[in-house]
Scaffold this motif. Sequence first.
Motif, PDB file in Angstrom:
ATOM      1  N   GLN A  90      -3.746  -5.891   2.312  1.00  0.00           N
ATOM      2  CA  GLN A  90      -4.556  -6.618   1.366  1.00  0.00           C
ATOM      3  C   GLN A  90      -4.968  -7.802   2.652  1.00  0.00           C
ATOM      4  O   GLN A  90      -3.768  -8.234   2.360  1.00  0.00           O
ATOM      5  CB  GLN A  90      -4.160  -6.335   0.279  1.00  0.00           C
ATOM      6  CG  GLN A  90      -2.848  -6.961   0.026  1.00  0.00           C
ATOM      7  CD  GLN A  90      -2.680  -8.549  -0.364  1.00  0.00           C
ATOM      8  OE1 GLN A  90      -4.249  -8.979  -0.188  1.00  0.00           O
ATOM      9  NE2 GLN A  90      -1.673  -9.390  -0.111  1.00  0.00           N
ATOM     10  N   SER A  91      -5.792  -8.068   2.271  1.00  0.00           N
ATOM     11  CA  SER A  91      -6.397  -9.081   2.785  1.00  0.00           C
ATOM     12  C   SER A  91      -6.777 -10.511   1.302  1.00  0.00           C
ATOM     13  O   SER A  91      -7.385 -11.100   1.979  1.00  0.00           O
ATOM     14  CB  SER A  91      -7.461  -9.185   3.688  1.00  0.00           C
ATOM     15  OG  SER A  91      -8.724  -8.544   3.190  1.00  0.00           O
ATOM     16  N   PHE A  92      -6.768 -10.083   0.429  1.00  0.00           N
ATOM     17  CA  PHE A  92      -7.005 -10.940  -0.780  1.00  0.00           C
ATOM     18  C   PHE A  92      -6.005 -12.278  -0.670  1.00  0.00           C
ATOM     19  O   PHE A  92      -6.578 -13.709  -1.262  1.00  0.00           O
ATOM     20  CB  PHE A  92      -6.691  -9.769  -2.324  1.00  0.00           C
ATOM     21  CG  PHE A  92      -7.711 -11.149  -3.124  1.00  0.00           C
ATOM     22  CD1 PHE A  92      -6.418 -11.577  -4.126  1.00  0.00           C
ATOM     23  CD2 PHE A  92      -9.366 -11.336  -3.660  1.00  0.00           C
ATOM     24  CE1 PHE A  92      -6.886 -12.157  -5.123  1.00  0.00           C
ATOM     25  CE2 PHE A  92      -8.982 -12.320  -4.475  1.00  0.00           C
ATOM     26  CZ  PHE A  92      -8.466 -12.187  -5.646  1.00  0.00           C
ATOM     27  N   ILE A  93      -4.919 -11.962  -0.718  1.00  0.00           N
ATOM     28  CA  ILE A  93      -3.395 -13.978  -0.724  1.00  0.00           C
ATOM     29  C   ILE A  93      -2.793 -13.042  -0.016  1.00  0.00           C
ATOM     30  O   ILE A  93      -2.462 -12.218   0.149  1.00  0.00           O
ATOM     31  CB  ILE A  93      -3.568 -13.382  -2.490  1.00  0.00           C
ATOM     32  CG1 ILE A  93      -3.283 -15.067  -2.706  1.00  0.00           C
ATOM     33  CG2 ILE A  93      -3.018 -12.316  -2.289  1.00  0.00           C
ATOM     34  CD1 ILE A  93      -2.801 -15.043  -4.807  1.00  0.00           C
ATOM     35  N   THR A  94      -2.326 -14.205   0.778  1.00  0.00           N
ATOM     36  CA  THR A  94      -1.345 -14.158   1.438  1.00  0.00           C
ATOM     37  C   THR A  94       0.195 -14.458   0.526  1.00  0.00           C
ATOM     38  O   THR A  94       0.194 -14.958  -0.280  1.00  0.00           O
ATOM     39  CB  THR A  94      -0.959 -15.707   2.220  1.00  0.00           C
ATOM     40  OG1 THR A  94      -0.939 -16.494   1.549  1.00  0.00           O
ATOM     41  CG2 THR A  94      -2.025 -15.468   3.248  1.00  0.00           C
ATOM     42  N   PRO A  95       1.068 -13.800   1.065  1.00  0.00           N
ATOM     43  CA  PRO A  95       1.438 -13.106   2.168  1.00  0.00           C
ATOM     44  C   PRO A  95       0.268 -12.190   1.978  1.00  0.00           C
ATOM     45  O   PRO A  95       0.822 -10.685   1.663  1.00  0.00           O
ATOM     46  CB  PRO A  95       2.612 -12.854   2.448  1.00  0.00           C
ATOM     47  CG  PRO A  95       3.223 -12.332   1.172  1.00  0.00           C
ATOM     48  CD  PRO A  95       2.244 -13.452   0.308  1.00  0.00           C
ATOM     49  N   TRP A  96      -0.015 -11.244   3.173  1.00  0.00           N
ATOM     50  CA  TRP A  96      -0.792 -10.223   2.825  1.00  0.00           C
ATOM     51  C   TRP A  96      -0.061  -9.544   3.222  1.00  0.00           C
ATOM     52  O   TRP A  96       1.343  -9.701   4.093  1.00  0.00           O
ATOM     53  CB  TRP A  96      -2.275 -10.567   4.453  1.00  0.00           C
ATOM     54  CG  TRP A  96      -2.877 -11.262   4.249  1.00  0.00           C
ATOM     55  CD1 TRP A  96      -4.269 -11.628   3.915  1.00  0.00           C
ATOM     56  CD2 TRP A  96      -2.486 -11.795   5.873  1.00  0.00           C
ATOM     57  NE1 TRP A  96      -4.396 -13.141   3.486  1.00  0.00           N
ATOM     58  CE2 TRP A  96      -4.364 -13.085   5.745  1.00  0.00           C
ATOM     59  CE3 TRP A  96      -2.730 -12.234   6.969  1.00  0.00           C
ATOM     60  CZ2 TRP A  96      -4.390 -14.150   6.252  1.00  0.00           C
ATOM     61  CZ3 TRP A  96      -3.187 -13.139   8.728  1.00  0.00           C
ATOM     62  CH2 TRP A  96      -4.442 -13.889   7.721  1.00  0.00           C
ATOM     63  N   THR A  97      -0.264  -8.051   2.888  1.00  0.00           N
ATOM     64  CA  THR A  97       0.883  -6.913   2.404  1.00  0.00           C
ATOM     65  C   THR A  97       0.010  -5.863   2.598  1.00  0.00           C
ATOM     66  O   THR A  97      -1.060  -5.714   2.434  1.00  0.00           O
ATOM     67  CB  THR A  97       1.290  -6.872   1.011  1.00  0.00           C
ATOM     68  OG1 THR A  97       0.067  -7.308  -0.006  1.00  0.00           O
ATOM     69  CG2 THR A  97       2.173  -8.136   0.276  1.00  0.00           C
ATOM     70  N   PHE A  98       1.156  -4.913   3.249  1.00  0.00           N
ATOM     71  CA  PHE A  98       0.488  -3.535   3.849  1.00  0.00           C
ATOM     72  C   PHE A  98       1.084  -2.860   2.428  1.00  0.00           C
ATOM     73  O   PHE A  98       2.718  -2.388   1.930  1.00  0.00           O
ATOM     74  CB  PHE A  98       1.477  -3.317   4.819  1.00  0.00           C
ATOM     75  CG  PHE A  98       0.805  -3.348   5.974  1.00  0.00           C
ATOM     76  CD1 PHE A  98       0.753  -5.504   6.381  1.00  0.00           C
ATOM     77  CD2 PHE A  98      -0.670  -3.261   7.248  1.00  0.00           C
ATOM     78  CE1 PHE A  98       0.168  -5.309   7.413  1.00  0.00           C
ATOM     79  CE2 PHE A  98      -1.020  -3.681   7.921  1.00  0.00           C
ATOM     80  CZ  PHE A  98      -0.843  -5.144   8.107  1.00  0.00           C
ATOM     81  N   GLY A  99       0.651  -0.946   1.776  1.00  0.00           N
ATOM     82  CA  GLY A  99       1.007  -0.310   1.623  1.00  0.00           C
ATOM     83  C   GLY A  99       2.505   0.697   2.571  1.00  0.00           C
ATOM     84  O   GLY A  99       2.972  -0.222   3.768  1.00  0.00           O
ATOM     85  N   GLN A 100       3.228   0.990   2.014  1.00  0.00           N
ATOM     86  CA  GLN A 100       4.454   2.032   2.826  1.00  0.00           C
ATOM     87  C   GLN A 100       4.116   3.048   4.347  1.00  0.00           C
ATOM     88  O   GLN A 100       5.076   3.661   5.022  1.00  0.00           O
ATOM     89  CB  GLN A 100       5.831   2.481   2.059  1.00  0.00           C
ATOM     90  CG  GLN A 100       5.440   4.139   1.301  1.00  0.00           C
ATOM     91  CD  GLN A 100       4.757   3.616   0.609  1.00  0.00           C
ATOM     92  OE1 GLN A 100       3.257   2.757  -0.276  1.00  0.00           O
ATOM     93  NE2 GLN A 100       4.100   5.310  -0.163  1.00  0.00           N
ATOM     94  N   GLY A 101       2.574   3.761   3.819  1.00  0.00           N
ATOM     95  CA  GLY A 101       1.923   4.789   4.972  1.00  0.00           C
ATOM     96  C   GLY A 101       2.138   5.869   4.700  1.00  0.00           C
ATOM     97  O   GLY A 101       2.657   6.103   3.723  1.00  0.00           O
TER      98      GLY A 101
END
Lengths: 107, 118
Positions: A90-101
């Motif tokens: 997600q690039s909506f709000i920092t910190p940008w976060t990722f799923g676990q894959g």
Amino acid sequence: DVQLTQSPSSLSASVGDTITITCRASQSVTVHLNWYQQKPGKAPKLLIYTASNLHSGVPSRFSGSGSGTDFTLTLSSLQPEDFATYHCQQSFITPWTFGQGTKVEIK
Amino acid sequence: QVQLRQSGPGLVKPSETLSLTCTVSGGSITTYFWTWIRQPPGEGLECIGYIYYSGSTNYNPSLESRVTISIDTSENQFSLNLRSVTAADTAVYYCARYDYGGNFFDSWGQGTLVTVSS
């Protein structure tokens, strides 16, 4: 932080299959959700941006959809080179976060 | 075509400082956000922070007390310093370019496995 939960964590499929990976956000990220492909020992590569836009050079068998908190990545007619791990981000709000894959393996 | 090339040691002792550099070629460093991301073995990706060419930074609050990202526009390089490392900081570290127009990471370095061990 926005938590992204992908499902399934892994799946087995055959060449030619169609698969769907989901990504659920802990709060709305509107359409600011991207998908990446990562192969072992390599950096991730951008596939889909802003939920549904295909990045330059990415085959049209990849598609994305969704908004708010629920998103999907669909791979149609799986090819041998598609077996990899897929990450949402997600690039909506920092910190940008990722799923676990999600690891896609050959059946 | 922009390329990012990482350099730095693959082994750091506990309590010391992890230092990595990313050299950008084929494009200007004076646009985009320049970021560091890490991936512990078998785990997901974590954004450490980013820097703009002006020097403004944004760090992940979980690491902010130990992180410094700096930039050298004359050398087209940006760097990561992570202080007081522990085994939990063992990971593959990536530098990446963030396109703030499209809001995505579109170019990545090759990755550096950094192991924290005595």
